[in-house]
Design a protein around this motif. Structure first.
Motif, PDB file in Angstrom:
ATOM      1  N   ARG A  24      50.623  35.689   8.119  1.00 31.48           N
ATOM      2  CA  ARG A  24      50.826  34.361   7.841  1.00 31.48           C
ATOM      3  C   ARG A  24      52.319  34.257   7.999  1.00 31.48           C
ATOM      4  O   ARG A  24      53.005  34.488   6.834  1.00 31.48           O
ATOM      5  CB  ARG A  24      50.108  33.739   6.887  1.00 31.48           C
ATOM      6  CG  ARG A  24      50.479  32.183   6.818  1.00 31.48           C
ATOM      7  CD  ARG A  24      49.258  31.660   5.859  1.00 31.48           C
ATOM      8  NE  ARG A  24      50.069  30.255   5.481  1.00 31.48           N
ATOM      9  CZ  ARG A  24      50.296  30.093   4.303  1.00 31.48           C
ATOM     10  NH1 ARG A  24      50.089  30.690   3.291  1.00 31.48           N
ATOM     11  NH2 ARG A  24      50.834  28.679   4.010  1.00 31.48           N
ATOM     12  N   SER A  46      55.305  19.775   1.130  1.00 30.96           N
ATOM     13  CA  SER A  46      54.817  20.551   0.221  1.00 30.96           C
ATOM     14  C   SER A  46      54.505  21.645   1.069  1.00 30.96           C
ATOM     15  O   SER A  46      53.897  21.697   2.185  1.00 30.96           O
ATOM     16  CB  SER A  46      53.690  20.006  -0.577  1.00 30.96           C
ATOM     17  OG  SER A  46      53.082  21.328  -1.197  1.00 30.96           O
ATOM     18  N   GLY A  47      54.649  23.045   0.474  1.00 32.12           N
ATOM     19  CA  GLY A  47      54.307  24.226   1.353  1.00 32.12           C
ATOM     20  C   GLY A  47      55.206  24.484   2.649  1.00 32.12           C
ATOM     21  O   GLY A  47      55.016  25.578   3.411  1.00 32.12           O
ATOM     22  N   LYS A  50      60.314  25.752   1.243  1.00 38.11           N
ATOM     23  CA  LYS A  50      61.834  25.384   0.672  1.00 38.11           C
ATOM     24  C   LYS A  50      62.011  26.557  -0.501  1.00 38.11           C
ATOM     25  O   LYS A  50      63.067  26.855  -0.575  1.00 38.11           O
ATOM     26  CB  LYS A  50      61.618  24.145  -0.009  1.00 38.11           C
ATOM     27  CG  LYS A  50      61.352  22.770   0.967  1.00 38.11           C
ATOM     28  CD  LYS A  50      61.138  21.594   0.309  1.00 38.11           C
ATOM     29  CE  LYS A  50      60.161  21.249  -0.679  1.00 38.11           C
ATOM     30  NZ  LYS A  50      58.912  21.174   0.090  1.00 38.11           N
ATOM     31  N   SER A  51      61.103  26.756  -1.498  1.00 38.28           N
ATOM     32  CA  SER A  51      61.269  27.504  -2.502  1.00 38.28           C
ATOM     33  C   SER A  51      61.576  28.943  -2.103  1.00 38.28           C
ATOM     34  O   SER A  51      61.943  29.846  -2.649  1.00 38.28           O
ATOM     35  CB  SER A  51      60.150  27.573  -3.487  1.00 38.28           C
ATOM     36  OG  SER A  51      59.996  26.097  -4.044  1.00 38.28           O
ATOM     37  N   THR A  52      60.722  29.565  -0.845  1.00 35.30           N
ATOM     38  CA  THR A  52      61.031  30.664  -0.301  1.00 35.30           C
ATOM     39  C   THR A  52      62.492  30.946  -0.095  1.00 35.30           C
ATOM     40  O   THR A  52      62.835  32.012  -0.211  1.00 35.30           O
ATOM     41  CB  THR A  52      59.956  30.675   1.021  1.00 35.30           C
ATOM     42  OG1 THR A  52      58.705  30.100   0.562  1.00 35.30           O
ATOM     43  CG2 THR A  52      60.177  31.996   1.550  1.00 35.30           C
TER      44      THR A  52
HETATM   45  P1  ATP Z   1      56.579  22.806  -2.683  1.00 33.61           P
HETATM   46  O1  ATP Z   1      57.187  21.430  -2.194  1.00 33.61           O
HETATM   47  O2  ATP Z   1      55.138  22.585  -2.932  1.00 33.61           O
HETATM   48  O3  ATP Z   1      56.964  23.697  -3.963  1.00 33.61           O
HETATM   49  P2  ATP Z   1      57.557  24.508  -0.833  1.00 33.61           P
HETATM   50  O4  ATP Z   1      58.103  24.091   0.319  1.00 33.61           O
HETATM   51  O5  ATP Z   1      58.684  25.026  -1.882  1.00 33.61           O
HETATM   52  O6  ATP Z   1      56.511  23.925  -1.503  1.00 33.61           O
HETATM   53  P3  ATP Z   1      56.994  27.519  -0.825  1.00 33.61           P
HETATM   54  O7  ATP Z   1      56.719  27.748  -2.295  1.00 33.61           O
HETATM   55  O8  ATP Z   1      58.268  28.057  -0.221  1.00 33.61           O
HETATM   56  O9  ATP Z   1      56.790  26.102  -0.400  1.00 33.61           O
HETATM   57  O10 ATP Z   1      55.867  28.193   0.004  1.00 33.61           O
HETATM   58  C1  ATP Z   1      55.698  28.320   1.508  1.00 33.61           C
HETATM   59  C2  ATP Z   1      54.398  28.651   1.626  1.00 33.61           C
HETATM   60  O11 ATP Z   1      54.306  30.231   1.408  1.00 33.61           O
HETATM   61  C3  ATP Z   1      53.131  28.073   1.228  1.00 33.61           C
HETATM   62  O12 ATP Z   1      52.093  27.683   2.065  1.00 33.61           O
HETATM   63  C4  ATP Z   1      52.673  29.094   0.114  1.00 33.61           C
HETATM   64  O13 ATP Z   1      51.126  29.054  -0.034  1.00 33.61           O
HETATM   65  C5  ATP Z   1      53.161  30.619   0.513  1.00 33.61           C
HETATM   66  N1  ATP Z   1      53.423  31.354  -0.519  1.00 33.61           N
HETATM   67  C6  ATP Z   1      54.470  31.104  -1.549  1.00 33.61           C
HETATM   68  N2  ATP Z   1      54.436  32.191  -2.310  1.00 33.61           N
HETATM   69  C7  ATP Z   1      53.464  33.149  -1.796  1.00 33.61           C
HETATM   70  C8  ATP Z   1      53.354  34.402  -2.118  1.00 33.61           C
HETATM   71  N3  ATP Z   1      53.755  34.997  -3.239  1.00 33.61           N
HETATM   72  N4  ATP Z   1      52.238  35.189  -1.464  1.00 33.61           N
HETATM   73  C9  ATP Z   1      51.856  34.671  -0.513  1.00 33.61           C
HETATM   74  N5  ATP Z   1      52.019  33.314  -0.112  1.00 33.61           N
HETATM   75  C10 ATP Z   1      53.101  32.769  -0.704  1.00 33.61           C
END
Ligand code: ATP
Length: 258
Positions: A24, A46-47, A50-52
């Motif tokens: 994925r 969401s998802g 961003k935090s990644t």
């Molecule tokens: P939000 O606004 O909800 O905080 P985001 O844009 O910050 O969301 P991320 O936390 O970057 O999203 O996550 C992006 C995708 O990666 C999500 O679909 C999440 O399920 C997946 N994900 C996050 N951390 C992990 C992990 N440690 N292992 C597998 N998948 C992950």
């Protein structure tokens, strides 16, 4: 590996690909450039990933393609300790140690003295609160900081980061935990500490990114739109749509139901 040498703190993502699991893909070629001292806000559903982006910059994970550089140096070519000492993170939810409030702020930089800890606390606007406690800086915060409110915990995190004094700052915007007055006070503190530092704001509410030098809208692991608040509103795309939706939600919250 050599240590990271930060001059101005220019952060560049070049065609970055990343997946937590091979099956994925999370980031599908993300590119952006933050000039030294400027602020980039990352918004999107969401998802979206961003935090990644913050986790990759701190090198919790290695990217699978592309390049991430700070002042021209690739993250994977410098020592992790030098990288992490150059980046400060104010997380959504700060983990505090079951120790004194002074210790929890001092954790930001090994060897910091009391005067420096107090100066950081002033910068985070929590010094007066601490002075009002019976044990002042020796006051215990409780297990994971449970004796402090959400806003107080966040100020401890900000003070900790000020003590560290990093050239690059990541703010993972606090969301539901804070009431709107505390939220706007914390917002003002964060804006003050991000001056003259390269800053990435992971934003959930668009009202907090209006002043950013640059905003990227992340959608399904790609940069869908890029620009300032006004440029993105004029574009009438995804950002403008998100903005309109949040404005009408805010209005509904203050107007009585018909
Ligand atoms: P939000 O606004 O909800 O905080 P985001 O844009 O910050 O969301 P991320 O936390 O970057 O999203 O996550 C992006 C995708 O990666 C999500 O679909 C999440 O399920 C997946 N994900 C996050 N951390 C992990 C992990 N440690 N292992 C597998 N998948 C992950």
């Amino acid at each position: 590996a050599p240590a990271l040498a930060v001059q101005g703190g220019a952060v560049v993502f070049e065609d970055v690909h990343f997946a937590y699991d091979a099956e994925r893909q999370i980031l599908n070629g993300v590119s952006f450039e933050i000039k030294p001292g400027q602020t980039l806000a990352v918004v999107g559903p969401s998802g979206a990933g961003k935090s990644t982006i913050a986790r990759l910059l701190y090198r919790f994970y290695d990217i699978t393609g592309g390049r991430i550089t700070i002042d021209g140096q690739e993250l994977r070519d410098v020592t992790q300790s030098s990288l992490r000492s150059s980046i400060g993170i104010v997380p959504q939810d700060t983990v505090l140690f079951n120790d004194s409030i002074g210790y929890n702020i001092g954790y930001g930089r090994e060897g910091a003295n009391q005067a420096e800890i107090e100066e950081a606390a002033r910068g985070a606007s929590i010094h007066d609160f601490i002075e009002s406690l019976p044990d002042q800086y020796a006051a215990k915060v409780g297990e994971r900081g449970l004796k402090l409110s959400g806003g107080e915990k966040q100020r401890v995190a900000i003070a900790r980061t000020l003590l560290k004094n990093p050239p690059v700052l990541i703010l993972d915007e606090a969301t539901s935990a804070l009431d709107s007055r505390t939220e706007s006070e914390i917002q003002a503190t964060l804006e003050r500490i991000s001056e003259r530092r390269t800053t990435i704001i992971i934003a959930h509410r668009l009202s907090t990114v209006v002043n950013a030098d640059q905003i990227i809208v992340l959608e399904a692991g790609r940069v869908a739109e890029k620009g300032t608040h006004l440029q993105l509103l004029r574009k009438n795309g995804l950002y403008a749509e998100m903005w309109a939706r949040q404005q009408s939600e805010a209005e509904e919250a203050v107007l009585p139901a018909a």
